[in-house]
Design a protein around this motif. Structure first.
Motif, mmCIF file in Angstrom:
data_model
loop_
_atom_site.group_PDB
_atom_site.id
_atom_site.type_symbol
_atom_site.label_atom_id
_atom_site.label_comp_id
_atom_site.label_asym_id
_atom_site.label_seq_id
_atom_site.Cartn_x
_atom_site.Cartn_y
_atom_site.Cartn_z
ATOM 1 N N ILE A 50 42.799 43.438 48.293
ATOM 2 C CA ILE A 50 42.798 42.098 47.711
ATOM 3 C C ILE A 50 42.401 41.118 48.806
ATOM 4 O O ILE A 50 43.036 41.056 49.859
ATOM 5 C CB ILE A 50 44.182 41.730 47.144
ATOM 6 N N VAL A 51 41.337 40.360 48.566
ATOM 7 C CA VAL A 51 40.923 39.323 49.499
ATOM 8 C C VAL A 51 41.590 38.027 49.063
ATOM 9 O O VAL A 51 41.537 37.642 47.896
ATOM 10 C CB VAL A 51 39.388 39.165 49.539
ATOM 11 N N ILE A 52 42.246 37.370 50.013
ATOM 12 C CA ILE A 52 42.948 36.118 49.753
ATOM 13 C C ILE A 52 42.190 35.001 50.439
ATOM 14 O O ILE A 52 42.017 35.005 51.654
ATOM 15 C CB ILE A 52 44.398 36.177 50.276
ATOM 16 N N ASP A 53 41.733 34.061 49.639
ATOM 17 C CA ASP A 53 40.969 32.931 50.148
ATOM 18 C C ASP A 53 41.854 31.690 50.163
ATOM 19 O O ASP A 53 42.221 31.173 49.109
ATOM 20 C CB ASP A 53 39.739 32.704 49.263
ATOM 21 N N ALA A 54 42.210 31.233 51.354
ATOM 22 C CA ALA A 54 42.943 29.973 51.502
ATOM 23 C C ALA A 54 41.924 28.854 51.379
ATOM 24 O O ALA A 54 41.099 28.654 52.269
ATOM 25 C CB ALA A 54 43.654 29.928 52.853
ATOM 26 N N MET A 119 39.776 39.367 44.341
ATOM 27 C CA MET A 119 39.718 38.236 45.248
ATOM 28 C C MET A 119 40.481 37.083 44.609
ATOM 29 O O MET A 119 40.291 36.797 43.427
ATOM 30 C CB MET A 119 38.281 37.802 45.512
ATOM 31 N N MET A 120 41.344 36.452 45.388
ATOM 32 C CA MET A 120 42.114 35.315 44.903
ATOM 33 C C MET A 120 41.848 34.127 45.817
ATOM 34 O O MET A 120 41.979 34.240 47.030
ATOM 35 C CB MET A 120 43.605 35.631 44.903
ATOM 36 N N SER A 121 41.457 33.001 45.243
ATOM 37 C CA SER A 121 41.243 31.778 46.000
ATOM 38 C C SER A 121 42.344 30.792 45.613
ATOM 39 O O SER A 121 42.532 30.503 44.433
ATOM 40 C CB SER A 121 39.862 31.198 45.675
#
Length: 181
Positions: A50-54, A119-121
Motif C-alpha cells: 500500500i502506497v501512502i501519499d501524504a 494507493m491512498m492519498s
C-alpha cells in the motif's frame, strides 16, 4: 497510476479546524489510533503493498487555519497509518516522509515502481465559515469497482472512528484526480 490497480483519496474536510483548533490538534492523532482496521480486505496470499501519499508538502502547504497546515497534518496521519499497516502485516510505502515537494507524476511513479496493490492519498481540507462542507469523503477511480468497494469500507471505518458521517451528500464518489489514474 495504473488503472487496473485500486487507489483512493481520503479527504477529511471539516470546519472544525476553524471552530475548535485545540480540539482538532489533539484529536486528529486519535482518529488513526481508533481506526484499527486497515482500509483493505485481509490479505489472502502474500504481503499487500500500500502506497501512502501524504498530500501536499514542501512548497505546497495545502489548506491552513488556526495554526494547522495541511501538509503537516497529512504527513502526521500518513506516518501513523504507515505504522498501523506495517503492524498489521502490510508493506507500506510513503510518497514522502518529510516536508518535501513531490510532484503528482513522482507520486504515481512511486506506486507504479513499487507495483503497489493500493494507493491512498490523504488530505485535510478546510473552509472558512462553511458549515455545509463538514465531514469526510473518499474518492475512487470511476471505472474501478474494487476501488469503490475499498473506498466504501474506508469511509465506513472513518465514520466509526470519528463517530459521525458529517453532512456530505456523496461521501464516497468517483473522480479523475491524477493520483487515481
Amino acid at each position: 497510476w495504473k488503472v487496473n490497480k485500486h487507489s483512493f483519496i481520503v479527504y477529511v474536510f471539516t470546519d472544525a479546524q476553524q471552530r475548535y483548533p485545540d480540539k482538532v490538534k489533539r484529536e486528529y492523532n486519535e482518529i488513526i489510533a481508533k481506526a484499527n482496521t486497515p482500509p483493505t480486505t485481509p490479505k489472502t496470499t502474500g504481503k499487500k503493498t500500500i502506497v501512502i501519499d501524504a498530500g501536499h508538502g514542501g512548497s505546497d502547504p495545502g489548506a491552513s487555519g488556526n495554526g494547522l497546515v495541511e501538509k503537516d497534518v497529512t504527513l502526521n496521519v500518513a506516518r501513523k497509518l504507515r505504522d498501523l499497516l506495517i503492524s498489521k502485516g502490510y508493506n507500506a510505502i510513503m510518497t514522502r516522509d518529510s516536508d518535501t515537494t513531490v510532484s503528482l507524476n513522482e507520486r504515481t511513479n512511486i506506486a507504479n515502481n513499487a507495483n503497489a496493490d493500493y494507493m491512498m492519498s490523504i488530505h485535510a481540507d478546510s473552509a472558512e465559515n462553511c458549515e455545509s462542507a463538514e465531514g469526510s469523503s473518499v474518492y475512487y477511480y470511476p471505472t474501478s469497482s474494487k476501488g469503490k468497494e475499498i473506498a466504501s469500507l474506508t469511509y465506513k471505518n472513518l465514520v466509526g472512528a470519528l463517530g459521525s458521517a458529517g453532512n456530505r451528500e456523496t461521501p464516497v464518489t468517483s473522480s479523475n484526480f491524477h493520483v487515481l489514474r
